[in-house]
Motif scaffolding. Structure first.
Motif, PDB file in Angstrom:
ATOM      1  N   LEU A  67     -38.632 115.068  81.486  1.00  0.00           N
ATOM      2  CA  LEU A  67     -38.836 113.641  81.753  1.00  0.00           C
ATOM      3  C   LEU A  67     -39.081 113.362  83.234  1.00  0.00           C
ATOM      4  O   LEU A  67     -38.599 114.084  84.111  1.00  0.00           O
ATOM      5  N   GLU A  68     -39.771 112.256  83.455  1.00  0.00           N
ATOM      6  CA  GLU A  68     -40.044 111.821  84.828  1.00  0.00           C
ATOM      7  C   GLU A  68     -38.784 111.229  85.470  1.00  0.00           C
ATOM      8  O   GLU A  68     -38.543 111.391  86.659  1.00  0.00           O
ATOM      9  N   PHE A  69     -37.984 110.530  84.673  1.00  0.00           N
ATOM     10  CA  PHE A  69     -36.712 109.984  85.165  1.00  0.00           C
ATOM     11  C   PHE A  69     -35.716 110.004  83.997  1.00  0.00           C
ATOM     12  O   PHE A  69     -36.125 110.042  82.833  1.00  0.00           O
ATOM     13  N   PRO A  70     -34.416 110.000  84.295  1.00  0.00           N
ATOM     14  CA  PRO A  70     -33.418 110.109  83.218  1.00  0.00           C
ATOM     15  C   PRO A  70     -33.289 108.796  82.433  1.00  0.00           C
ATOM     16  O   PRO A  70     -32.433 107.971  82.716  1.00  0.00           O
ATOM     17  N   ALA A  71     -34.161 108.626  81.463  1.00  0.00           N
ATOM     18  CA  ALA A  71     -34.249 107.373  80.694  1.00  0.00           C
ATOM     19  C   ALA A  71     -32.991 107.163  79.840  1.00  0.00           C
ATOM     20  O   ALA A  71     -32.329 108.125  79.453  1.00  0.00           O
ATOM     21  N   ASP A  72     -32.706 105.903  79.555  1.00  0.00           N
ATOM     22  CA  ASP A  72     -31.592 105.564  78.654  1.00  0.00           C
ATOM     23  C   ASP A  72     -32.024 105.783  77.204  1.00  0.00           C
ATOM     24  O   ASP A  72     -33.089 105.340  76.801  1.00  0.00           O
ATOM     25  N   VAL A  73     -31.167 106.475  76.449  1.00  0.00           N
ATOM     26  CA  VAL A  73     -31.378 106.623  75.005  1.00  0.00           C
ATOM     27  C   VAL A  73     -30.116 106.110  74.328  1.00  0.00           C
ATOM     28  O   VAL A  73     -29.019 106.581  74.658  1.00  0.00           O
ATOM     29  N   PRO A  74     -30.249 105.144  73.403  1.00  0.00           N
ATOM     30  CA  PRO A  74     -29.055 104.569  72.780  1.00  0.00           C
ATOM     31  C   PRO A  74     -28.185 105.649  72.134  1.00  0.00           C
ATOM     32  O   PRO A  74     -28.696 106.533  71.438  1.00  0.00           O
ATOM     33  N   GLY A  75     -26.877 105.617  72.399  1.00  0.00           N
ATOM     34  CA  GLY A  75     -25.942 106.568  71.793  1.00  0.00           C
ATOM     35  C   GLY A  75     -25.897 107.922  72.482  1.00  0.00           C
ATOM     36  O   GLY A  75     -25.168 108.812  72.044  1.00  0.00           O
ATOM     37  N   ALA A  76     -26.686 108.099  73.538  1.00  0.00           N
ATOM     38  CA  ALA A  76     -26.707 109.396  74.235  1.00  0.00           C
ATOM     39  C   ALA A  76     -26.401 109.209  75.717  1.00  0.00           C
ATOM     40  O   ALA A  76     -26.518 108.111  76.253  1.00  0.00           O
ATOM     41  N   ARG A  77     -25.987 110.303  76.366  1.00  0.00           N
ATOM     42  CA  ARG A  77     -25.702 110.263  77.811  1.00  0.00           C
ATOM     43  C   ARG A  77     -26.336 111.500  78.455  1.00  0.00           C
ATOM     44  O   ARG A  77     -26.824 112.384  77.749  1.00  0.00           O
ATOM     45  N   TRP A  78     -26.275 111.574  79.788  1.00  0.00           N
ATOM     46  CA  TRP A  78     -26.824 112.730  80.505  1.00  0.00           C
ATOM     47  C   TRP A  78     -25.675 113.591  81.005  1.00  0.00           C
ATOM     48  O   TRP A  78     -24.675 113.069  81.498  1.00  0.00           O
ATOM     49  N   GLN A  79     -25.830 114.925  80.878  1.00  0.00           N
ATOM     50  CA  GLN A  79     -24.798 115.842  81.389  1.00  0.00           C
ATOM     51  C   GLN A  79     -25.459 116.955  82.190  1.00  0.00           C
ATOM     52  O   GLN A  79     -26.494 117.494  81.785  1.00  0.00           O
ATOM     53  N   GLY A  80     -24.832 117.311  83.333  1.00  0.00           N
ATOM     54  CA  GLY A  80     -25.387 118.329  84.229  1.00  0.00           C
ATOM     55  C   GLY A  80     -25.307 119.735  83.636  1.00  0.00           C
ATOM     56  O   GLY A  80     -24.401 120.046  82.858  1.00  0.00           O
ATOM     57  N   LEU A  81     -26.260 120.582  84.062  1.00  0.00           N
ATOM     58  CA  LEU A  81     -26.294 121.966  83.579  1.00  0.00           C
ATOM     59  C   LEU A  81     -25.000 122.722  83.928  1.00  0.00           C
ATOM     60  O   LEU A  81     -24.537 123.557  83.166  1.00  0.00           O
ATOM     61  N   ARG A  82     -24.416 122.412  85.089  1.00  0.00           N
ATOM     62  CA  ARG A  82     -23.173 123.104  85.467  1.00  0.00           C
ATOM     63  C   ARG A  82     -22.045 122.822  84.487  1.00  0.00           C
ATOM     64  O   ARG A  82     -21.215 123.689  84.201  1.00  0.00           O
ATOM     65  N   GLN A  83     -22.014 121.605  83.971  1.00  0.00           N
ATOM     66  CA  GLN A  83     -20.972 121.286  82.980  1.00  0.00           C
ATOM     67  C   GLN A  83     -21.196 122.058  81.686  1.00  0.00           C
ATOM     68  O   GLN A  83     -20.238 122.500  81.057  1.00  0.00           O
ATOM     69  N   PHE A  84     -22.467 122.217  81.294  1.00  0.00           N
ATOM     70  CA  PHE A  84     -22.746 123.048  80.113  1.00  0.00           C
ATOM     71  C   PHE A  84     -22.318 124.490  80.374  1.00  0.00           C
ATOM     72  O   PHE A  84     -21.800 125.166  79.492  1.00  0.00           O
ATOM     73  N   MET A  85     -22.514 124.960  81.614  1.00  0.00           N
ATOM     74  CA  MET A  85     -22.104 126.328  81.939  1.00  0.00           C
ATOM     75  C   MET A  85     -20.596 126.491  81.755  1.00  0.00           C
ATOM     76  O   MET A  85     -20.124 127.515  81.274  1.00  0.00           O
ATOM     77  N   GLN A  86     -19.848 125.453  82.143  1.00  0.00           N
ATOM     78  CA  GLN A  86     -18.391 125.546  82.056  1.00  0.00           C
ATOM     79  C   GLN A  86     -17.875 125.292  80.641  1.00  0.00           C
ATOM     80  O   GLN A  86     -16.701 125.485  80.371  1.00  0.00           O
ATOM     81  N   GLY A  87     -18.765 124.854  79.736  1.00  0.00           N
ATOM     82  CA  GLY A  87     -18.364 124.637  78.339  1.00  0.00           C
ATOM     83  C   GLY A  87     -18.215 125.949  77.584  1.00  0.00           C
ATOM     84  O   GLY A  87     -18.409 127.033  78.145  1.00  0.00           O
ATOM     85  N   ASP A  88     -17.882 125.869  76.287  1.00  0.00           N
ATOM     86  CA  ASP A  88     -17.588 127.073  75.495  1.00  0.00           C
ATOM     87  C   ASP A  88     -18.833 127.771  74.964  1.00  0.00           C
ATOM     88  O   ASP A  88     -18.778 128.947  74.628  1.00  0.00           O
TER      89      ASP A  88
END
Ligand SMILES: NC(=O)c1ccc[n+]([C@@H]2O[C@H](COP(=O)([O-])OP(=O)(O)OC[C@H]3O[C@@H](n4cnc5c(N)ncnc54)[C@H](O)[C@@H]3O)[C@@H](O)[C@H]2O)c1
Ligand SMILES: [Mg+2]
Ligand SMILES: [Zn+2]
Length: 276
Positions: A67-88
């Motif tokens: 995407l060109e910019f982090p658009a709003d999508v109803p019911g969804a949010r944005w999360q950084g790649l580093r947080q995914f790295m720290q996930g399970d």
């Protein structure tokens, strides 16, 4: 190696499949995760700069919307790649790391750096092509070395001002044109902490999507000199005894692996496995 995730060239003109949505090292996420039904998301008319076929996750085709910019999508949010790295979910992190690198590269190669014309995605290989002048660009990879320097029972670890508070890590740096990786190891150690080392030994490598490094991991024995931290780059550097280590980098990193491997060999413990 991930068994659930396999990179592949997929034709984005085909319908269906799943899609991950990336913008500036962040991914769209809802309660079902980071993979969305692609045909459903297409109807939202997001600001898509580039669409790429990435590969298969759990046997299903996965595409990318950059995407060109982090658009709003109803019911969804944005999360950084580093947080995914720290996930399970390590397989998901492998997929998203790949998506980050492909998306960043595709969005930064929409126009030719030689003549300024719009670039086109090549069919049959992961490349962007300029039909006007013939220039072709492949995904960007930056070779970087990372090294654990030791002196018997002591580890040389350092802090960059960018690190989380209290965390110390091994030394890292980008390879320069015309330089061997071994030369780079010796140069970066000299520049960042002012000490000299004996010939570095290659240990293992890791793809690192922050932003597009190929980490080449080494071990090196200290040869001489006092620690002098490089101004701006290195906030603090010290010799830590193996039984009194500071907070260490993330478990998924090769930095952590190099440290754990040395400890395991020194202390006769089982050797760790490098993720990714
Ligand atoms: N996976 C791991 O365990 C791990 C641990 C530490 C660092 N790293 C990665 O290693 C890489 C290099 O480490 P560093 O930040 O200490 O590098 P470094 O010591 O070479 O210093 C960074 C500086 O290099 C310059 N630079 C940025 N991109 C460059 C490029 N592609 N080629 C040449 N110079 C460039 C910039 O001026 C930047 O501030 C980074 O991508 C970092 O994320 C990975
Ligand atoms: Mg560095
Ligand atoms: Zn061109």
């Amino acid at each position: 190696m991930s068994l659930r995730w396999q990179a592949a060239l997929l034709d984005p003109s085909l319908p269906g499949g799943w899609v991950v949505v990336h913008c500036r090292q962040q991914f769209l996420l809802d309660d079902n995760g980071a993979l969305f039904p692609r045909d459903w998301l297409k109807r939202l008319e997001l600001p898509v700069l580039s669409e790429q076929g990435l590969g298969h996750f759990d046997g299903q085709p996965v595409f990318l919307f950059e995407l060109e910019f982090p658009a709003d999508v109803p019911g969804a949010r944005w999360q950084g790649l580093r947080q995914f790295m720290q996930g399970d979910d390590r397989d998901l992190f492998q997929l998203l790391g790949y998506a980050t690198q492909i998306g960043t590269w595709a969005s930064q190669h929409r126009f030719c750096g030689s003549c300024g014309s719009p670039m086109q995605a090549r069919v049959g290989e992961r490349a962007m092509y300029c039909p006007a002048c013939g220039v072709q660009h492949y995904p960007r990879l930056s070779p970087s070395m990372i090294v654990l320097v030791t002196r018997g029972d002591e580890l040389l670890l350092a802090r960059s001002p960018r690190f989380a508070p209290g965390v110390y890590s091994t030394l890292a740096g980008y390879v320069e044109p015309g330089e061997s990786v071994e030369k780079c190891v010796a140069r970066e150690v000299r520049e960042e902490v002012g000490v000299s080392i004996h010939a570095p030994q290659y240990v293992a490598s890791q793809g690192w999507p922050f932003p597009h490094s190929l980490m080449l991991g080494f071990h090196a024995e200290y040869a001489g000199g006092e620690i002098v931290p490089q101004p701006e780059e290195i906030e603090d550097a010290r010799w830590f005894p193996i039984d009194n280590l500071p907070a260490l980098p993330a478990r998924q990193s090769i930095a952590r692996y190099l440290i754990e491997l040395y400890l395991a060999r020194r202390l006769g413990r089982p050797e760790p496995v490098l993720p990714g």
